[in-house]
Design an enzyme around this catalytic site. Structure first.
Site, mmCIF file in Angstrom:
data_model
loop_
_atom_site.group_PDB
_atom_site.id
_atom_site.type_symbol
_atom_site.label_atom_id
_atom_site.label_comp_id
_atom_site.label_asym_id
_atom_site.label_seq_id
_atom_site.Cartn_x
_atom_site.Cartn_y
_atom_site.Cartn_z
ATOM 1 N N CYS A 84 0.853 -1.184 0.000
ATOM 2 C CA CYS A 84 0.000 0.000 0.000
ATOM 3 C C CYS A 84 0.889 1.234 0.000
ATOM 4 C CB CYS A 84 -0.958 -0.023 1.188
ATOM 5 S SG CYS A 84 -0.587 1.080 2.538
ATOM 6 N N HIS A 86 0.295 4.138 1.004
ATOM 7 C CA HIS A 86 0.147 5.058 2.133
ATOM 8 C C HIS A 86 1.038 4.687 3.309
ATOM 9 C CE1 HIS A 86 -4.086 5.675 0.312
ATOM 10 N NE2 HIS A 86 -3.243 6.561 -0.162
ATOM 11 N N HIS A 87 1.313 3.398 3.461
ATOM 12 C CA HIS A 87 2.102 2.951 4.621
ATOM 13 C C HIS A 87 3.306 2.105 4.258
ATOM 14 C CE1 HIS A 87 -2.092 3.570 6.089
ATOM 15 N NE2 HIS A 87 -1.465 4.153 7.102
HETATM 16 ZN ZN ZN Z 1 -2.075 1.433 4.032
#
Ligand code: ZN
Length: 195
Positions: A84, A86-87
């Site tokens: 992902c 985002h992380h």
């Molecule tokens: Zn994430």
């Protein structure tokens, strides 16, 4: 430690980035188990993002064929592993892909390879789903394409709300899968666990 594996060049910057991480996180970054971690990290990160160095035409090669078949073709339960964006934590699960040909078919083994080319980039599941169906649409000009992804996200499962058992489902329908409820229903039935 300068090393060229068959596929990945040693990436010094990634290795240094990992050293920074370890120095920030760990009480004793010099202990034995961690000595080669920056080296292993740079290699793993390159493997997990190898999709940035692949493209559709290279993956599909000669595996497009003219064929009059015009029923639904489904490949279900394709395992995928992604990160992902985002992380930078993994999300993974299963992809189900279908299309209805319009004069052209694709070698079936290519569909999992297409899924994994896009999965091995930094992703959100929504975009990954859409990129897979867009790729098949552009390659085949089919009557319709459908892609459904079921994903488990480590950024949800390991932190915050810790909802371990929930998975995320996304879909991308084009052509007859979008316009024709019957086609869509048939697909959803065929990919359901009992289908
Ligand atoms: Zn994430």
């Amino acid at each position: 430690m300068e090393e060229v594996t068959n596929r990945y060049r040693h990436n010094q910057k990634l290795e240094e980035a990992c050293t920074v991480l370890l120095n920030e996180i760990v009480e004793d970054p010099k202990r034995e188990g961690l000595l080669r971690t920056p080296y292993r990290f740079q290699k793993a990160m390159q493997e997990l993002t190898v999709g940035y160095h692949q493209n559709l035409s290279e993956i599909v090669g000669e595996a497009l064929f003219h064929e009059d078949y015009s029923e639904m073709v489904i490949v279900r339960d394709i395992e995928f592993y992604s990160l992902c964006e985002h992380h930078l934590l993994p999300f993974f699960g299963k992809a189900h892909v279908a299309y209805i040909p319009n004069g052209k078919i694709i070698g079936l083994s290519k569909i999992p390879r297409i899924v994994n080319m896009y999965a091995r980039r930094l992703q959100v599941q929504e975009r990954l789903t859409d990129e897979i169906s867009a790729a098949l649409e552009s390659l085949l000009g089919p009557q319709g394409v459908a892609c459904v992804l079921e994903g488990n996200h480590m950024c949800m499962m390991m932190r915050g709300v810790q909802s371990q058992s929930s998975s995320m489902i996304t879909n991308s329908m084009r052509g007859s899968f979008l316009n024709d409820q019957k086609t869509r229903d048939e697909f959803m039935k065929l990919i359901s666990p009992r289908g």
